[in-house]
Design a protein around this motif. Structure first.
Motif, PDB file in Angstrom:
ATOM      1  N   ALA A 326       0.836  -1.205   0.000  1.00 47.85           N
ATOM      2  CA  ALA A 326       0.000   0.000   0.000  1.00 47.85           C
ATOM      3  C   ALA A 326       0.871   1.255   0.000  1.00 47.85           C
ATOM      4  O   ALA A 326       1.795   1.387   0.794  1.00 47.85           O
ATOM      5  N   GLY A 327       0.590   2.151  -0.921  1.00 46.75           N
ATOM      6  CA  GLY A 327       1.287   3.431  -0.960  1.00 46.75           C
ATOM      7  C   GLY A 327       2.724   3.360  -1.453  1.00 46.75           C
ATOM      8  O   GLY A 327       3.431   4.368  -1.431  1.00 46.75           O
ATOM      9  N   GLY A 328       3.186   2.180  -1.904  1.00 50.19           N
ATOM     10  CA  GLY A 328       4.587   2.059  -2.335  1.00 50.19           C
ATOM     11  C   GLY A 328       4.691   1.452  -3.726  1.00 50.19           C
ATOM     12  O   GLY A 328       3.684   1.197  -4.387  1.00 50.19           O
ATOM     13  N   SER A 329       5.936   1.216  -4.155  1.00 56.79           N
ATOM     14  CA  SER A 329       6.155   0.716  -5.512  1.00 56.79           C
ATOM     15  C   SER A 329       6.062  -0.801  -5.596  1.00 56.79           C
ATOM     16  O   SER A 329       6.233  -1.368  -6.666  1.00 56.79           O
ATOM     17  N   GLY A 330       5.816  -1.493  -4.456  1.00 59.50           N
ATOM     18  CA  GLY A 330       5.726  -2.948  -4.460  1.00 59.50           C
ATOM     19  C   GLY A 330       7.104  -3.588  -4.346  1.00 59.50           C
ATOM     20  O   GLY A 330       8.127  -2.899  -4.384  1.00 59.50           O
ATOM     21  N   VAL A 331       7.106  -4.915  -4.177  1.00 64.12           N
ATOM     22  CA  VAL A 331       8.349  -5.663  -4.010  1.00 64.12           C
ATOM     23  C   VAL A 331       8.391  -6.747  -5.076  1.00 64.12           C
ATOM     24  O   VAL A 331       7.394  -7.436  -5.306  1.00 64.12           O
ATOM     25  N   VAL A 332       9.545  -6.906  -5.726  1.00 67.07           N
ATOM     26  CA  VAL A 332       9.721  -7.984  -6.702  1.00 67.07           C
ATOM     27  C   VAL A 332      10.181  -9.227  -5.952  1.00 67.07           C
ATOM     28  O   VAL A 332      11.233  -9.208  -5.310  1.00 67.07           O
ATOM     29  N   PRO A 333       9.390 -10.315  -5.990  1.00 68.09           N
ATOM     30  CA  PRO A 333       9.809 -11.513  -5.262  1.00 68.09           C
ATOM     31  C   PRO A 333      10.904 -12.269  -6.007  1.00 68.09           C
ATOM     32  O   PRO A 333      11.054 -12.114  -7.224  1.00 68.09           O
ATOM     33  N   PHE A 334      11.654 -13.079  -5.268  1.00 70.02           N
ATOM     34  CA  PHE A 334      12.617 -13.996  -5.877  1.00 70.02           C
ATOM     35  C   PHE A 334      11.859 -14.923  -6.817  1.00 70.02           C
ATOM     36  O   PHE A 334      10.775 -15.376  -6.504  1.00 70.02           O
TER      37      PHE A 334
END
Ligand code: NCD
Ligand code: ZN
Length: 345
Positions: A326-334
């Motif tokens: 929420a409110g961020g650019s997200g996370v790229v998972p392995f």
């Protein structure tokens, strides 16, 4: 070929859950997979006192999804100024389960860490007396040492003398990445143990440069040569009590990874048990998965193993390209966008 395996519910003995919106985004994955986790204290500011640990634990419990069965185990971030009596009180009342040594400057949010281990002799004496483990980020920070050698040099320069000076001290070499660390742990077991991440069992340093610069394969300690990955695999599947599961899942917003000076950390929490199971299946040692994931860690921490069971089955599924925050650019998972061959039933 085994297509299903049921084991005691596993624990994650090294994870970064962060705080705020990131905590809310990543905690459900860890809580779905693991019954307990050793929660790393490298927040900004770090978790330095027993009061800090209790309030962080409360924030984690408040962020848990309805019905989750998950217990966070809290860790004291050691600094040159750590108050040994606060550490002792925190261990006694259960606010702390362990303490973490970050050599200052060794990794993400470690600048408040320890500048010289002799400055934490008081805290180490408390750990030796209580039996609570010292968790080490085992890399020297000397820029004259090649980044791929910093773990091996740490063993000789820092850890061996530390063990000689503090007799009762019990140590977890976190996220071991080298055959030297595996040999060191074996030479000092049962006093010394190591966590091993899923990603260090899967990639070697070539993955950082596969067709171009790959920031989502960058973590600390950095992945090493293939011989080291093979040594880690051999240790993980050995069944030996000194080796156990610690994902070091370390989420960073994609905007902090894909830049000219990107953060260290690989986010594996979405598929941690599936990835470990894939490795054990490839090695033909699914029979040793339970020791590594669910028995050796609790035994070292002097806690009972979990009573609940989980089943993993051979089934293909695809990891998302991005995990939303929420409110961020997200996370790229392995392994973003890739298939995994095992799934939690
Ligand atoms: C961790 C983080 O992002 O907090 N990063 C990493 O590459 N493993 C810190 C750490 O465990 O070293
Ligand atoms: Zn870590």
């Amino acid at each position: 070929m085994t297509d299903r395996i049921t084991i005691r519910r596993p624990d994650d003995w090294h994870v970064h859950l962060r705080d705020g919106a990131m905590l809310a985004a990543v905690l459900p994955a860890t809580a779905a997979q693991f019954a307990r986790a050793i929660v790393m204290p490298n927040l900004v500011p770090p978790v330095r006192s027993a009061a800090d640990a209790r309030s962080y634990r409360d924030r984690i419990l408040a962020a848990l999804p309805q019905g989750a069965d998950f217990t966070p185990l809290m860790v004291c971030y050691l600094t040159d100024e750590t108050d040994a009596s606060d550490l002792a009180a925190g261990i006694a009342d259960g606010s702390f389960v362990a303490a973490k040594l970050y050599p200052s400057g060794a990794t993400t949010n470690s600048h408040a860490g320890v500048t010289d281990v002799r400055r934490i002799d008081g805290a180490l004496a408390v750990l030796a007396k209580t039996g609570a483990p010292l968790l080490v980020h085992g890399e020297v920070t000397d820029h004259a040492i090649d980044v791929f050698d910093r773990e091996a040099v740490f063993l000789d320069r820092v850890l061996a003398p530390l063990l000689a000076r503090h007799h009762g001290l019990r140590v977890v070499m976190e996220h071991a990445t080298t055959r030297e660390a595996v040999a060191f742990v074996r030479a000092h077991a049962p006093r010394v143990a190591a966590t091993i991440t899923a990603h260090h069992l899967i990639i070697n340093r070539n993955a950082l440069f596969q067709g171009g610069l790959r920031p989502h394969h960058y973590c600390l300690p950095v992945a090493k040569r293939e011989v080291h990955r093979l040594a880690l695999r051999e240790a993980a599947i050995s069944g030996e009590a000194a080796f156990f599961l610690g994902t070091d899942s370390a989420p960073h917003p994609v905007s902090d990874k894909e830049m000219d000076c990107g953060c260290a950390g690989i986010f594996t929490a979405l598929a941690a048990m599936e990835l470990y199971t894939e490795v054990f299946a490839e090695e033909g040692r699914l029979d040793r998965l339970e020791s590594f994931a669910s028995l050796n860690g609790p035994a070292f921490y002097r806690l009972p193993p979990n009573e609940a069971r989980v089943t993993l089955e051979r089934r293909q599924w695809t990891l998302p390209k991005l995990h939303k925050v929420a409110g961020g650019s997200g996370v790229v998972p392995f392994r973003a966008g890739d298939e995994v061959g095992w799934a939690l039933a």
